[in-house]
Scaffold this motif. Sequence first.
Motif, PDB file in Angstrom:
ATOM      1  N   HIS A 240       0.823  -1.205   0.000  1.00 24.69           N
ATOM      2  CA  HIS A 240       0.000   0.000   0.000  1.00 24.69           C
ATOM      3  C   HIS A 240       0.858   1.255   0.000  1.00 24.69           C
ATOM      4  CE1 HIS A 240      -4.087  -1.346   0.048  1.00 24.69           C
ATOM      5  NE2 HIS A 240      -3.831  -2.223   0.979  1.00 24.69           N
TER       6      HIS A 240
ATOM      7  N   MET B 244       0.583   3.858  -3.012  1.00 20.35           N
ATOM      8  CA  MET B 244       0.075   5.196  -2.731  1.00 20.35           C
ATOM      9  C   MET B 244       1.127   6.258  -3.028  1.00 20.35           C
ATOM     10  SD  MET B 244      -3.026   4.848  -2.041  1.00 20.35           S
ATOM     11  CE  MET B 244      -3.064   3.388  -3.072  1.00 20.35           C
TER      12      MET B 244
ATOM     13  N   ASN C   9      -4.708   3.598   6.037  1.00 19.70           N
ATOM     14  CA  ASN C   9      -4.942   4.032   4.662  1.00 19.70           C
ATOM     15  C   ASN C   9      -6.436   4.008   4.352  1.00 19.70           C
ATOM     16  OD1 ASN C   9      -5.147   4.333   1.900  1.00 19.70           O
ATOM     17  ND2 ASN C   9      -3.835   2.604   1.380  1.00 19.70           N
TER      18      ASN C   9
ATOM     19  N   ARG D 180      -5.271  11.724   0.229  1.00 21.31           N
ATOM     20  CA  ARG D 180      -4.801  11.440   1.586  1.00 21.31           C
ATOM     21  C   ARG D 180      -3.777  10.302   1.651  1.00 21.31           C
ATOM     22  NH1 ARG D 180     -10.193  11.021   5.083  1.00 21.31           N
ATOM     23  NH2 ARG D 180      -8.753  10.430   6.739  1.00 21.31           N
ATOM     24  N   PRO D 181      -4.028   9.141   1.024  1.00 19.16           N
ATOM     25  CA  PRO D 181      -3.053   8.058   1.156  1.00 19.16           C
ATOM     26  C   PRO D 181      -1.679   8.406   0.591  1.00 19.16           C
ATOM     27  CG  PRO D 181      -5.141   7.213   0.366  1.00 19.16           C
ATOM     28  CD  PRO D 181      -5.219   8.707   0.273  1.00 19.16           C
TER      29      PRO D 181
ATOM     30  N   TYR E 103       0.017  10.404   3.245  1.00 14.29           N
ATOM     31  CA  TYR E 103       0.346   9.495   4.342  1.00 14.29           C
ATOM     32  C   TYR E 103       1.567   8.645   3.988  1.00 14.29           C
ATOM     33  CZ  TYR E 103      -4.464  10.380   6.030  1.00 14.29           C
ATOM     34  OH  TYR E 103      -5.633  10.958   6.470  1.00 14.29           O
ATOM     35  N   ALA E 104       1.613   8.187   2.729  1.00 13.23           N
ATOM     36  CA  ALA E 104       2.719   7.324   2.314  1.00 13.23           C
ATOM     37  C   ALA E 104       4.048   8.068   2.339  1.00 13.23           C
ATOM     38  CB  ALA E 104       2.452   6.768   0.916  1.00 13.23           C
TER      39      ALA E 104
END
Length: 337
Positions: free
Chosen positions: A10, A14, A303, A322-323, A326-327
């Motif tokens: 993920h 991402m 996530n 967003r992901p 975040y990544a």
Amino acid sequence: MSISSNMLKHAFLMSSLVFFPLSSAVAGDDTDKPVVEQLVDTLTTIAGPHPGIRKNHAKGVVVLGEFTPSSEASSVSMAQHLQSASTPVTIRFSNTTGIPDIADTNPSSFPKGIAIRFQLADDSYTDIVSISVNRFPAATPEDFLGLINAVATSGPDAATPKPITQFLASHPAAKTFVEPPKPAPVSFATQPFYGVNAFKFTNKDGEVKYGRYQIIPLNGPEYLTDEQRAAAGNNYLFEELPKRLQQGKVELTLALQIAEKGDDLTDPTVVWPETRQTVRLGTITIDSIDPNDEQFAKQNMFNPLALTDGIEASEDPILLARPSAYAISYGRRLSGQ
């Protein structure tokens, strides 16, 4: 605890998204960085250097429990965890900002956050990420970058009117988000949380609904008085929750507010009317603090696009971005930045 292959998959998927259509947000800005990377950079600037720490929601606690679906849940979606069996959950409560020792009573530590991981039977997972305010301050990643850039450049030496004052004057959604009171919850367990992004839900008969999550304390919200807040310690939420769990389990209701025709599915600054139907999806029961709290928090990234059959993302640009942000933060955290 080792970093799961699912998590790495993920993270890399991402992070690859940052090269898609999110371009620079500031007129005249000559940076080649995508907006999502600029978001992480600016959040880091605001919080100050904290190597190896989340760039937002840095201060948190991880708890364990299970989710038991309601009899109504399967009529909304065919997702595994919304059928008859209970599902283990890992939950992280948190304060806003990338400051790992921010006081729980500090207005800058609001909104509070909750991230929920459902450990599915096929060894995959699906996540929910929500905040304690039923709206978001920006409809696009570009506007959100404009907001936090204004915060970052509005220090004590900034000229008047400060950039944040000017930004809020021209962005009513952001002004509406920051102006309301920020009551301090008695506990993370007494704080309601809201999913500001819409998702598409499909049941086994192919029927489709769009909805936003709500996570509500079983006995309703409870907040400190002004006097109690003034007397509360800097870590009162993180000290209170273990004590509460020693006395018994904590229960939260997972619900879904259902959109009606004409409701905006792609703008998280728009609050849907309270008259919309709300479906109770089930009960989250928390029974303990995760003994691997800090290790789990460092090695995992929640996530909101880690989805399962029966739940799909809407076209909300904030949700889709967003992901990726975040990544980027996750990768920096793992590398000690």
